[in-house]
Design a protein around this motif. Sequence first.
Motif, PDB file in Angstrom:
ATOM      1  N   PRO A   1       0.837  -1.200   0.000  1.00 21.04           N
ATOM      2  CA  PRO A   1       0.000   0.000   0.000  1.00 21.04           C
ATOM      3  C   PRO A   1       0.871   1.250   0.000  1.00 21.04           C
ATOM      4  CG  PRO A   1       0.031  -1.000   2.176  1.00 21.04           C
ATOM      5  CD  PRO A   1       0.789  -1.914   1.265  1.00 21.04           C
ATOM      6  N   ASN A   2       0.382   2.316  -0.569  1.00 17.44           N
ATOM      7  CA  ASN A   2       1.065   3.612  -0.605  1.00 17.44           C
ATOM      8  C   ASN A   2       2.493   3.512  -1.141  1.00 17.44           C
ATOM      9  OD1 ASN A   2      -1.214   4.809   0.754  1.00 17.44           O
ATOM     10  ND2 ASN A   2      -0.404   3.943   2.644  1.00 17.44           N
ATOM     11  N   PRO A   3       2.682   3.013  -2.366  1.00 15.99           N
ATOM     12  CA  PRO A   3       4.051   2.820  -2.862  1.00 15.99           C
ATOM     13  C   PRO A   3       4.845   4.121  -3.005  1.00 15.99           C
ATOM     14  CG  PRO A   3       2.460   2.436  -4.607  1.00 15.99           C
ATOM     15  CD  PRO A   3       1.691   2.586  -3.340  1.00 15.99           C
ATOM     16  N   LYS A   4       4.193   5.223  -3.335  1.00 13.66           N
ATOM     17  CA  LYS A   4       4.910   6.506  -3.454  1.00 13.66           C
ATOM     18  C   LYS A   4       5.452   6.955  -2.101  1.00 13.66           C
ATOM     19  CE  LYS A   4       4.992   7.999  -7.632  1.00 13.66           C
ATOM     20  NZ  LYS A   4       6.280   8.032  -8.302  1.00 13.66           N
ATOM     21  N   ARG A   5       4.653   6.781  -1.048  1.00 19.63           N
ATOM     22  CA  ARG A   5       5.112   7.162   0.289  1.00 19.63           C
ATOM     23  C   ARG A   5       6.272   6.272   0.740  1.00 19.63           C
ATOM     24  NH1 ARG A   5       1.394   5.659   4.891  1.00 19.63           N
ATOM     25  NH2 ARG A   5       2.817   3.936   4.892  1.00 19.63           N
ATOM     26  N   ILE A   6       6.176   4.973   0.443  1.00 19.71           N
ATOM     27  CA  ILE A   6       7.256   4.058   0.801  1.00 19.71           C
ATOM     28  C   ILE A   6       8.515   4.381   0.008  1.00 19.71           C
ATOM     29  CG2 ILE A   6       7.993   1.637   0.694  1.00 19.71           C
ATOM     30  CD1 ILE A   6       5.106   0.890   1.419  1.00 19.71           C
ATOM     31  N   GLU A   7       8.366   4.730  -1.266  1.00 18.42           N
ATOM     32  CA  GLU A   7       9.514   5.123  -2.080  1.00 18.42           C
ATOM     33  C   GLU A   7      10.211   6.331  -1.472  1.00 18.42           C
ATOM     34  OE1 GLU A   7      10.492   6.678  -6.601  1.00 18.42           O
ATOM     35  OE2 GLU A   7       8.522   7.045  -5.729  1.00 18.42           O
ATOM     36  N   THR A   8       9.450   7.340  -1.100  1.00 16.98           N
ATOM     37  CA  THR A   8      10.027   8.546  -0.508  1.00 16.98           C
ATOM     38  C   THR A   8      10.716   8.229   0.814  1.00 16.98           C
ATOM     39  OG1 THR A   8       8.270   9.843  -1.527  1.00 16.98           O
ATOM     40  CG2 THR A   8       9.491  10.886   0.255  1.00 16.98           C
TER      41      THR A   8
END
Length: 181
Positions: free
Chosen positions: A153-160
């Motif tokens: 879930p929330n791949p952009k947040r995990i990437e950041t």
Amino acid sequence: AVRSKFVTLPQEELIMVQRKHWAAFAFPLSTALILGVFSLIVFSILFPFFIEYGILLISGEAIVLIFISTLSIKALVDWYFHLYVVTNRKIIEVCYRPLSSRDINEVLLDQVKCTEIDANINGSINEFLDIGNVSVTFDRPTHQEQFVFTDVPNPKRIETWLESALCPMPIEQNNPAPEED
């Protein structure tokens, strides 16, 4: 509990523990349920034709229900015991299937250089549910390797978050040269 099992190196700190999105087990679960409902409908339609073998039809329905329950529980357990653990010293993927297998993929961060972190969201359903993959590319002395967090879930947040934790800014950006007058 996770801290004591995976934080094992000196001066190691837990950064993140992530499980796949709940929708990752929804497909196997819904497939099992559809198969079960279909089987029960077929048994109900056949019941009037084989009324004298009623005990066999009831036994068949019970077997189908047990089989579907087993598949559903297996999908839930496989999802629950698939973890991604990130510390300041390593990244671990734990995929544990009770009574079947245990796979642990571990990357020691002091042995590699993080070169790239990408987040991918494919499809409109995944976009709506905010499910995707986060790929971390490492440059090892012998070859490049990718570590993929799948269906999180929330791949952009995990990437950041991973970029800030694993890929420190170059020295030139941390300490800019003083401006000349």
